[in-house]
Design a protein around this motif. Structure first.
Motif, PDB file in Angstrom:
ATOM      1  N   VAL A  10       0.863  -1.187   0.000  1.00 55.73           N
ATOM      2  CA  VAL A  10       0.000   0.000   0.000  1.00 55.73           C
ATOM      3  C   VAL A  10       0.897   1.234   0.000  1.00 55.73           C
ATOM      4  O   VAL A  10       1.726   1.412   0.898  1.00 55.73           O
ATOM      5  N   LEU A  11       0.711   2.087  -0.997  1.00 53.70           N
ATOM      6  CA  LEU A  11       1.494   3.305  -1.106  1.00 53.70           C
ATOM      7  C   LEU A  11       0.575   4.498  -1.344  1.00 53.70           C
ATOM      8  O   LEU A  11      -0.474   4.363  -1.979  1.00 53.70           O
ATOM      9  N   GLY A  12       0.977   5.653  -0.833  1.00 63.76           N
ATOM     10  CA  GLY A  12       0.196   6.863  -1.047  1.00 63.76           C
ATOM     11  C   GLY A  12      -0.751   7.199   0.082  1.00 63.76           C
ATOM     12  O   GLY A  12      -1.775   7.853  -0.136  1.00 63.76           O
ATOM     13  N   LEU A  13      -0.422   6.776   1.299  1.00 66.60           N
ATOM     14  CA  LEU A  13      -1.236   7.152   2.453  1.00 66.60           C
ATOM     15  C   LEU A  13      -1.057   8.646   2.746  1.00 66.60           C
ATOM     16  O   LEU A  13      -0.026   9.242   2.422  1.00 66.60           O
ATOM     17  N   TYR A  14      -2.076   9.242   3.345  1.00 67.37           N
ATOM     18  CA  TYR A  14      -1.972  10.626   3.808  1.00 67.37           C
ATOM     19  C   TYR A  14      -1.272  10.657   5.167  1.00 67.37           C
ATOM     20  O   TYR A  14      -1.272   9.671   5.906  1.00 67.37           O
ATOM     21  N   VAL A  15      -0.726  11.805   5.519  1.00 66.84           N
ATOM     22  CA  VAL A  15      -0.083  11.958   6.814  1.00 66.84           C
ATOM     23  C   VAL A  15      -1.116  12.303   7.882  1.00 66.84           C
ATOM     24  O   VAL A  15      -2.152  12.905   7.600  1.00 66.84           O
ATOM     25  N   ASN A  16      -0.823  11.866   9.081  1.00 74.62           N
ATOM     26  CA  ASN A  16      -1.555  12.297  10.275  1.00 74.62           C
ATOM     27  C   ASN A  16      -3.069  12.090  10.162  1.00 74.62           C
ATOM     28  O   ASN A  16      -3.860  12.966  10.483  1.00 74.62           O
ATOM     29  N   ARG A  17      -3.472  10.917   9.692  1.00 77.13           N
ATOM     30  CA  ARG A  17      -4.902  10.605   9.633  1.00 77.13           C
ATOM     31  C   ARG A  17      -5.107   9.098   9.560  1.00 77.13           C
ATOM     32  O   ARG A  17      -4.166   8.338   9.331  1.00 77.13           O
ATOM     33  N   THR A  18      -6.362   8.710   9.758  1.00 76.98           N
ATOM     34  CA  THR A  18      -6.747   7.314   9.558  1.00 76.98           C
ATOM     35  C   THR A  18      -7.160   7.154   8.103  1.00 76.98           C
ATOM     36  O   THR A  18      -8.181   7.681   7.671  1.00 76.98           O
ATOM     37  N   ASN A  19      -6.350   6.444   7.322  1.00 76.92           N
ATOM     38  CA  ASN A  19      -6.570   6.265   5.896  1.00 76.92           C
ATOM     39  C   ASN A  19      -7.469   5.061   5.640  1.00 76.92           C
ATOM     40  O   ASN A  19      -7.367   4.036   6.319  1.00 76.92           O
ATOM     41  N   ARG A  20      -8.329   5.181   4.643  1.00 78.24           N
ATOM     42  CA  ARG A  20      -9.163   4.060   4.230  1.00 78.24           C
ATOM     43  C   ARG A  20      -8.561   3.422   2.991  1.00 78.24           C
ATOM     44  O   ARG A  20      -8.345   4.085   1.971  1.00 78.24           O
ATOM     45  N   VAL A  21      -8.309   2.123   3.090  1.00 74.10           N
ATOM     46  CA  VAL A  21      -7.733   1.347   1.996  1.00 74.10           C
ATOM     47  C   VAL A  21      -8.670   0.182   1.698  1.00 74.10           C
ATOM     48  O   VAL A  21      -9.048  -0.566   2.608  1.00 74.10           O
ATOM     49  N   THR A  22      -9.042   0.014   0.437  1.00 71.23           N
ATOM     50  CA  THR A  22      -9.964  -1.050   0.048  1.00 71.23           C
ATOM     51  C   THR A  22      -9.255  -2.064  -0.852  1.00 71.23           C
ATOM     52  O   THR A  22      -8.561  -1.675  -1.796  1.00 71.23           O
ATOM     53  N   LEU A  23      -9.451  -3.340  -0.521  1.00 70.16           N
ATOM     54  CA  LEU A  23      -9.010  -4.417  -1.398  1.00 70.16           C
ATOM     55  C   LEU A  23     -10.240  -5.017  -2.064  1.00 70.16           C
ATOM     56  O   LEU A  23     -11.195  -5.394  -1.380  1.00 70.16           O
ATOM     57  N   GLN A  24     -10.218  -5.093  -3.361  1.00 70.93           N
ATOM     58  CA  GLN A  24     -11.309  -5.715  -4.112  1.00 70.93           C
ATOM     59  C   GLN A  24     -10.847  -7.087  -4.588  1.00 70.93           C
ATOM     60  O   GLN A  24      -9.874  -7.207  -5.331  1.00 70.93           O
ATOM     61  N   PHE A  25     -11.558  -8.139  -4.162  1.00 77.39           N
ATOM     62  CA  PHE A  25     -11.220  -9.518  -4.521  1.00 77.39           C
ATOM     63  C   PHE A  25     -12.147  -9.975  -5.634  1.00 77.39           C
ATOM     64  O   PHE A  25     -13.375  -9.938  -5.492  1.00 77.39           O
ATOM     65  N   THR A  26     -11.616 -10.466  -6.714  1.00 73.66           N
ATOM     66  CA  THR A  26     -12.447 -10.812  -7.867  1.00 73.66           C
ATOM     67  C   THR A  26     -13.261 -12.082  -7.650  1.00 73.66           C
ATOM     68  O   THR A  26     -14.273 -12.273  -8.308  1.00 73.66           O
ATOM     69  N   LYS A  27     -12.856 -12.976  -6.746  1.00 74.35           N
ATOM     70  CA  LYS A  27     -13.579 -14.236  -6.553  1.00 74.35           C
ATOM     71  C   LYS A  27     -14.162 -14.352  -5.158  1.00 74.35           C
ATOM     72  O   LYS A  27     -14.405 -15.444  -4.656  1.00 74.35           O
ATOM     73  N   GLU A  28     -14.334 -13.223  -4.478  1.00 76.87           N
ATOM     74  CA  GLU A  28     -14.987 -13.242  -3.177  1.00 76.87           C
ATOM     75  C   GLU A  28     -16.140 -12.249  -3.199  1.00 76.87           C
ATOM     76  O   GLU A  28     -16.183 -11.341  -4.033  1.00 76.87           O
ATOM     77  N   ASN A  29     -17.085 -12.422  -2.317  1.00 74.61           N
ATOM     78  CA  ASN A  29     -18.248 -11.539  -2.279  1.00 74.61           C
ATOM     79  C   ASN A  29     -17.871 -10.198  -1.656  1.00 74.61           C
ATOM     80  O   ASN A  29     -17.511 -10.128  -0.485  1.00 74.61           O
ATOM     81  N   GLY A  30     -17.986  -9.142  -2.445  1.00 69.83           N
ATOM     82  CA  GLY A  30     -17.783  -7.798  -1.916  1.00 69.83           C
ATOM     83  C   GLY A  30     -16.326  -7.425  -1.732  1.00 69.83           C
ATOM     84  O   GLY A  30     -15.408  -8.206  -1.951  1.00 69.83           O
ATOM     85  N   ASP A  31     -16.135  -6.179  -1.325  1.00 62.52           N
ATOM     86  CA  ASP A  31     -14.809  -5.640  -1.060  1.00 62.52           C
ATOM     87  C   ASP A  31     -14.566  -5.651   0.444  1.00 62.52           C
ATOM     88  O   ASP A  31     -15.491  -5.797   1.237  1.00 62.52           O
ATOM     89  N   LYS A  32     -13.311  -5.432   0.797  1.00 59.23           N
ATOM     90  CA  LYS A  32     -12.970  -5.342   2.216  1.00 59.23           C
ATOM     91  C   LYS A  32     -12.145  -4.086   2.430  1.00 59.23           C
ATOM     92  O   LYS A  32     -11.118  -3.870   1.777  1.00 59.23           O
ATOM     93  N   SER A  33     -12.597  -3.220   3.340  1.00 57.65           N
ATOM     94  CA  SER A  33     -11.879  -1.987   3.653  1.00 57.65           C
ATOM     95  C   SER A  33     -11.086  -2.142   4.944  1.00 57.65           C
ATOM     96  O   SER A  33     -11.539  -2.784   5.898  1.00 57.65           O
ATOM     97  N   TYR A  34      -9.914  -1.534   4.952  1.00 50.90           N
ATOM     98  CA  TYR A  34      -9.040  -1.549   6.126  1.00 50.90           C
ATOM     99  C   TYR A  34      -8.646  -0.113   6.438  1.00 50.90           C
ATOM    100  O   TYR A  34      -8.755   0.783   5.591  1.00 50.90           O
ATOM    101  N   THR A  35      -8.188   0.105   7.639  1.00 47.20           N
ATOM    102  CA  THR A  35      -7.709   1.435   8.005  1.00 47.20           C
ATOM    103  C   THR A  35      -6.233   1.379   8.361  1.00 47.20           C
ATOM    104  O   THR A  35      -5.748   0.375   8.912  1.00 47.20           O
ATOM    105  N   MET A  36      -5.531   2.453   8.014  1.00 49.60           N
ATOM    106  CA  MET A  36      -4.112   2.580   8.335  1.00 49.60           C
ATOM    107  C   MET A  36      -3.893   3.969   8.911  1.00 49.60           C
ATOM    108  O   MET A  36      -4.163   4.973   8.235  1.00 49.60           O
TER     109      MET A  36
END
Length: 570
Positions: free
Chosen positions: A142-168
């Motif tokens: 994961v590259l391109g996070l913002y500084v000094n905040r809780t970043n939202r990062v989403t992984l989209q899986f092509t063979k699973e139901n829905g996406d999954k979001s994580y925080t960094m």
């Protein structure tokens, strides 16, 4: 008997240790002697063997070992995970020197393809990357996070139901970056690349290098101090010039790394050179000073101080990529006029050494096996055949150049051609496709003549420029220039860059604007001369102005973080 045997063994070990220590000190003293009593090829020109001894590059495994340990730990954690996106492990700054990077370790039941999205404040600042291949174990960089905040990062899986979001969660930026003020941004006209993966990198003269998005927000920086060199290699790794250790004052470590901070190789250089005032005294100096490039054989060509007690910044060395051995030395005093270095008085250094050429950039023309070199203090760009090091042509005003060199000069096709003065950042436009005898050369024209070419317009502005050179007829004419309209406010006595960045745009770095109090990054459409991106940088420490502005992709490769063990000879 047993006691006697132990005593004998102890004596032998003691003798070995004492002998080894004595040998080390003898070698150390011999080397100091050879540095003080330098061997010259002819007056004031060092022999190649002496230069190799002075620089003494060596591979270091300290940081690669640390990288391997972290990679092994993450690989073990990935292996221990249970399948399912909810079981993923999220890591910020996985390799300890890139605070706005991350790693997501996750397993899936079926072989799955992944798309990673770092959500930005606007569509143009949302960074996406499609990872290659279908896998069940995923180490997602994961590259391109913002500084000094809780970043939202989403992984989209092509063979699973829905996406999954994580925080960094990240912390604040270093104070020495200063303040970046966005003046203009037209993302639809900028060269941002697929998925907005390309940032504008402010390459430090000596300090913190960082990357800005289309809104002028910091989205990457390194805690490793970087000076001048920040280049992409053919394997998509980064080449940076940094310090051997944090306590060092000089930048004498050339490191192969990446945007996550992993270290693949490091070359350490000895900069112990004789002083100008007293040749019997040695002082630590910078070895690599302005530029480093990769050659087609993957060896590295470096601009160096060669260890002379009198001259600086006028030598290049090629080092073997795998062994760090110096395989070629190019001393510019052997090819340029003797009067250029023996009679130079254009600048003066505190240490008394003579910086007569001040090489600040170079570019290799693979098609012709030619090297094009820029020297600020001679207001000169020239080309040599790399194999023979014979001069091919010189782009410079004829002032103070001996007549015996005039046949190398490129002749302007226009009557009022304005020569380059104190220029930087020479590069080729479309270097893999230029045809026949003609090439397009881009550079940053500081417009500050040090030795030759002074006009009434000198020091009134600085500009990014492109010239067309016909090598057969040895002619030159200017095809594009931008900077005059910005006036004296953007005149820069030193540093600066101008690089084509795609979409017919050029990114110009006015690194020493307002007498070094500002750095300004301007992206301009070359057809219309319309500014499509403009950021002012202020509030940084003296000496940490932005040496270059470069547009580079965060994800030039697959996007997955390989966790195999990395060795210095891979």
């Amino acid at each position: 008997m047993k006691k006697s045997w132990k005593i004998s063994l102890g004596v032998i070990l003691a003798l070995i240790i004492i002998g080894g220590a004595t040998a080390y000190h003898k070698r150390h003293n011999v080397r100091r002697l050879l540095l003080v009593h330098q061997h010259y090829h002819r007056k004031n020109i060092l022999s190649e063997n002496q230069i190799k001894l002075n620089l003494r590059p060596a591979l270091s495994t300290k940081h690669t070992t640390a990288t391997n340990r972290l990679s092994a730990a993450y690989k073990s954690q990935l292996n221990d995970l249970k399948p399912g996106s909810a079981n993923a492990k999220v890591i910020v700054n996985p390799y300890k020197t890139s605070p706005l990077s991350g790693l997501i370790l996750v397993k899936t039941q079926a072989a799955t393809k992944v798309k990673v999205t770092v959500h930005g404040d606007t569509p143009a600042t949302t960074i996406t990357k499609h990872l290659k291949g279908y896998h069940t174990t995923h180490s997602v960089g994961v590259l391109g996070l913002y500084v000094n905040r809780t970043n939202r990062v989403t992984l989209q899986f092509t063979k699973e139901n829905g996406d999954k979001s994580y925080t960094m969660t990240t912390h604040g930026t270093p104070k020495d970056i200063g303040k970046n003020t966005l003046k203009t941004s037209k993302p639809q006209k900028m060269a941002l690349g697929k998925g907005n993966q390309r940032l504008t990198f402010a390459v430090s003269s000596q300090g913190t290098t960082y990357g800005l998005d289309a809104n002028g927000q910091v989205r990457w920086y390194s805690t490793a101090p970087i000076s001048h060199v920040f280049k992409r290699l053919s394997n998509n790794h980064l080449l940076i010039l940094t310090k051997i250790s944090a306590s060092e004052h000089k930048y004498n470590a050339l490191r192969e790394t990446d945007f996550y901070g992993r270290v693949y190789r490091q070359y350490n250089f000895s900069g112990l050179f004789p002083t100008r005032k007293d040749h019997s005294k040695l002082a630590t100096n910078t070895v690599i000073h302005h530029d480093a490039i990769e050659l087609p054989n993957h060896n590295l060509l470096l601009t160096v101080d060669d260890g002379s007690s009198k001259y600086v910044e006028d030598t290049m060395v090629e080092i073997n990529y795998k062994t760090a051995k110096i395989v070629k030395v190019i001393d510019l005093k052997r090819m340029l006029p003797k009067s250029a270095y023996t009679q130079f008085d254009g600048t003066h250094r505190p240490d008394g050494k003579i910086d007569w050429f001040h090489q600040n950039s170079m570019v290799y023309d693979r098609k012709r096996d030619e090297l094009i070199v820029s020297g600020r203090n001679q207001d000169m760009i020239f080309a040599i055949n790399y194999k023979t090091t014979k001069l091919k042509w010189i782009l410079a005003a004829p002032d103070k150049l001996p007549k015996s060199y005039h046949h190398y000069l490129l002749q302007p096709r226009s009557k009022h051609y304005r020569y380059n003065g104190g220029q930087h950042a020479v590069s080729l436009i479309h270097k893999d496709t230029h045809q026949g005898n003609t090439l397009a050369l881009e550079f940053y024209n500081n417009n500050v003549p040090v030795t030759r070419g002074k006009t009434t317009q000198s020091k009134q502005w600085s500009a990014g420029e492109i010239v067309s050179i016909n090598q057969r007829h040895r002619t030159v004419h200017q095809t594009w220039s931008f900077g005059k309209s910005l006036g004296k406010r953007n005149f820069t006595n030193i540093v600066g860059s101008s690089y084509a960045v795609g979409k017919g745009n050029t990114l110009i770095g006015f690194g020493y604007a307002s007498k070094g109090k500002r750095s300004e990054f301007v992206e301009v459409d070359r057809k219309t001369n319309q500014i499509v991106y403009d950021v002012d940088r202020t509030g940084f420490n003296h000496g940490d102005w932005s040496y270059r502005a470069q547009r580079m992709s965060l994800y030039p490769g697959t996007g997955s973080v390989g966790l195999k063990k990395i060795t210095p000879t891979d």
